[in-house]
Enzyme design. Structure first.
Site, PDB file in Angstrom:
ATOM      1  N   LYS A 255       0.822  -1.217   0.000  1.00  0.00           N
ATOM      2  CA  LYS A 255       0.000   0.000   0.000  1.00  0.00           C
ATOM      3  C   LYS A 255       0.858   1.270   0.000  1.00  0.00           C
ATOM      4  O   LYS A 255       2.069   1.211   0.107  1.00  0.00           O
ATOM      5  CB  LYS A 255      -0.967  -0.046   1.190  1.00  0.00           C
ATOM      6  CG  LYS A 255      -1.911  -1.271   1.151  1.00  0.00           C
ATOM      7  CD  LYS A 255      -2.910  -1.180   0.034  1.00  0.00           C
ATOM      8  CE  LYS A 255      -3.712  -2.402  -0.327  1.00  0.00           C
ATOM      9  NZ  LYS A 255      -4.223  -3.327   0.615  1.00  0.00           N
TER      10      LYS A 255
HETATM   11  C1  LIG Z   1      -5.386  -4.405   0.902  1.00  0.00           C
HETATM   12  C2  LIG Z   1      -6.857  -4.248   0.906  1.00  0.00           C
HETATM   13  C3  LIG Z   1      -7.642  -4.583   2.010  1.00  0.00           C
HETATM   14  C4  LIG Z   1      -7.100  -5.318   3.198  1.00  0.00           C
HETATM   15  O1  LIG Z   1      -6.126  -4.635   3.888  1.00  0.00           O
HETATM   16  P1  LIG Z   1      -5.353  -5.419   5.057  1.00  0.00           P
HETATM   17  O2  LIG Z   1      -4.628  -4.306   5.746  1.00  0.00           O
HETATM   18  O3  LIG Z   1      -4.437  -6.383   4.376  1.00  0.00           O
HETATM   19  O4  LIG Z   1      -6.349  -6.072   5.905  1.00  0.00           O
HETATM   20  C5  LIG Z   1      -8.990  -4.314   1.978  1.00  0.00           C
HETATM   21  N1  LIG Z   1      -9.559  -3.755   0.901  1.00  0.00           N
HETATM   22  C6  LIG Z   1      -8.854  -3.443  -0.191  1.00  0.00           C
HETATM   23  C7  LIG Z   1      -9.554  -2.808  -1.351  1.00  0.00           C
HETATM   24  C8  LIG Z   1      -7.483  -3.694  -0.232  1.00  0.00           C
HETATM   25  O5  LIG Z   1      -6.781  -3.419  -1.336  1.00  0.00           O
END
Ligand SMILES: *Cc1c(COP(=O)(O)O)cnc(C)c1O
Length: 399
Positions: free
Chosen positions: A197
């Site tokens: 991210k």
């Molecule tokens: C990465 C992601 C998540 C989950 O995030 P985590 O921190 O891994 O739980 C949820 N929704 C979307 C759209 C994502 O890309």
């Protein structure tokens, strides 16, 4: 000039050193901070989590920010916090990661999918309105790739119907919708700091809200339901007993994770500017190829530029997305797929009876979409390799 043979067919690859998709951009500041945490002997939830929460709250401009160990955990707690209960319905988009709908199921509620728009890849507000029933308790829009969903219309629908809104802002830390920062406009907004991210803590998430009741509840629910004083249990303020007020969850963030987040967040705007430049470079470099580049944000919006997703013109190419993905892999370029739509994943197919044709826009995107390397870790030379490989693969004779 003849196009070189694809590496897939034995030709020379564009790169020898494999370019990993979404590798995090970690610097010396983060490494030193993690070392300081390790030497401090305080690994768990403590002063660095508090610092990261405060910095994040300030960056977003939200009243409250609660750090957790993932965005998924934040979505789960947010569902409960806004009042979603077993048997309720929550509307979300099939063009998303598993978490968005899994979190709805975790509270015993039913995810109701509504198709996305083809261009924005976000929830279609007109279609949302048509799927609201007396059981609908919340909307869970996703700001796909960092592009703001139409929050103006979604919030208007929700307010008029007495429904809550929880945003999946995993892609959208920097996103602005019509001059308003994502993270300040819905009932709860949930961010992710997963390794790929825009801000990375390894695993991690954050919920922002304007509602002090929701903020307090999430704080307690994220740490076993212990009274708030439990957070100070390991400080030098003196020992205090805790009370278990309800069976909460083990969703707290560690200082070890926050150590990364503090420095990652400090570079969030600088990194966005770098990705904006790369975005322009990609858009310009891919003109004329049998693919569509992502659209620019709407007037008054800011795009977080989390993913650069191309839509392959598979008909003109004469190749499937997966063939292109494998060809790029052979050229030394790692890519991602965001997403094969959630309603066609095994569990959702089997439990809810979804089939191909249920959500045509999400399926159309799901068959054509490919996410190119887009991390600030990429050097200019890496980006040029991506461009050369995409041009090579998209101009090859596939037929
Ligand atoms: C990465 C992601 C998540 C989950 O995030 P985590 O921190 O891994 O739980 C949820 N929704 C979307 C759209 C994502 O890309």
């Amino acid at each position: 000039m003849a196009t070189p043979e694809l590496a897939l067919r034995g030709g020379p690859p564009v790169r020898r050193a494999y370019l990993v998709f979404g590798s995090p951009d970690l610097r010396d500041e983060e490494i030193r901070e993690v070392e300081a945490v390790l030497r401090s002997g305080w690994l768990g939830t403590g002063p660095r989590v508090a610092r990261f929460e405060e910095a994040f709250r300030e960056y977003i401009g939200a009243r409250h920010a609660m750090a957790l160990n993932s965005c998924t955990a934040g979505l789960h707690l947010s569902m409960i916090a806004v009042g979603v209960r077993p048997g309720d319905e929550v509307i979300t988009c099939p063009m998303t990661f598993a978490s968005s709908a899994n979190a709805i199921l975790h509270v015993g509620a039913l995810p109701v999918f509504v198709d996305c728009e083809r261009d924005s890849m976000c929830l279609d507000p007109a279609a949302v309105e048509a799927r609201i029933t007396p059981r609908t308790k919340a909307l869970l829009p996703v700001h796909f790739a960092g592009r703001a969903a139409d929050m103006t219309r979604l919030l208007e629908i929700a307010r008029r119907r007495g429904i809550k809104v929880v945003e999946d802002a995993a892609h959208a830390i920097e996103t602005v919708h019509r001059g308003r920062k994502v993270g300040t406009i819905a009932d709860c907004t949930v961010f992710s700091f997963y390794v790929t991210k825009n801000v990375v803590t390894g695993e991690g998430g954050m919920v922002t809200t304007e509602d002090p009741g929701i903020a307090d509840w999430i704080k307690v629910a994220g740490l076993h339901g212990l009274t708030r004083d439990a957070w100070k249990r390991f400080s030098d303020e003196g020992y205090r007993h805790y009370e278990v007020t309800f069976p909460g969850f083990k969703y707290n963030m560690m200082d070890l994770q926050a150590a990364l987040g503090i420095h990652q967040l400090a570079r969030v705007e600088e990194n966005l500017r770098r990705r904006e430049a790369l975005w322009r470079r990609y858009r310009q470099a891919f003109a004329g190829l049998p693919l569509t580049v992502p659209p620019e944000p709407a007037e008054g919006d800011r795009h977080a530029r989390h993913l650069f997703t191309i839509l392959l013109d598979v008909e003109r190419l004469g190749a499937t997305r997966d063939q292109v993905l494998q060809a790029l892999h052979a050229e030394g370029i790692g890519t991602g797929v965001h997403y094969r739509p959630l309603h066609l994943q095994q569990y959702y197919r089997e439990r809810f009876g979804y089939r191909p044709g249920s959500f045509p826009n999400a399926e159309w995107i799901g068959e054509r979409t490919l996410s190119l390397p887009f991390s600030t870790k990429l050097s200019d030379a890496d980006a040029e390799d991506v461009i050369r490989a995409v041009r090579k693969v998209c101009t090859a004779a596939w037929g």
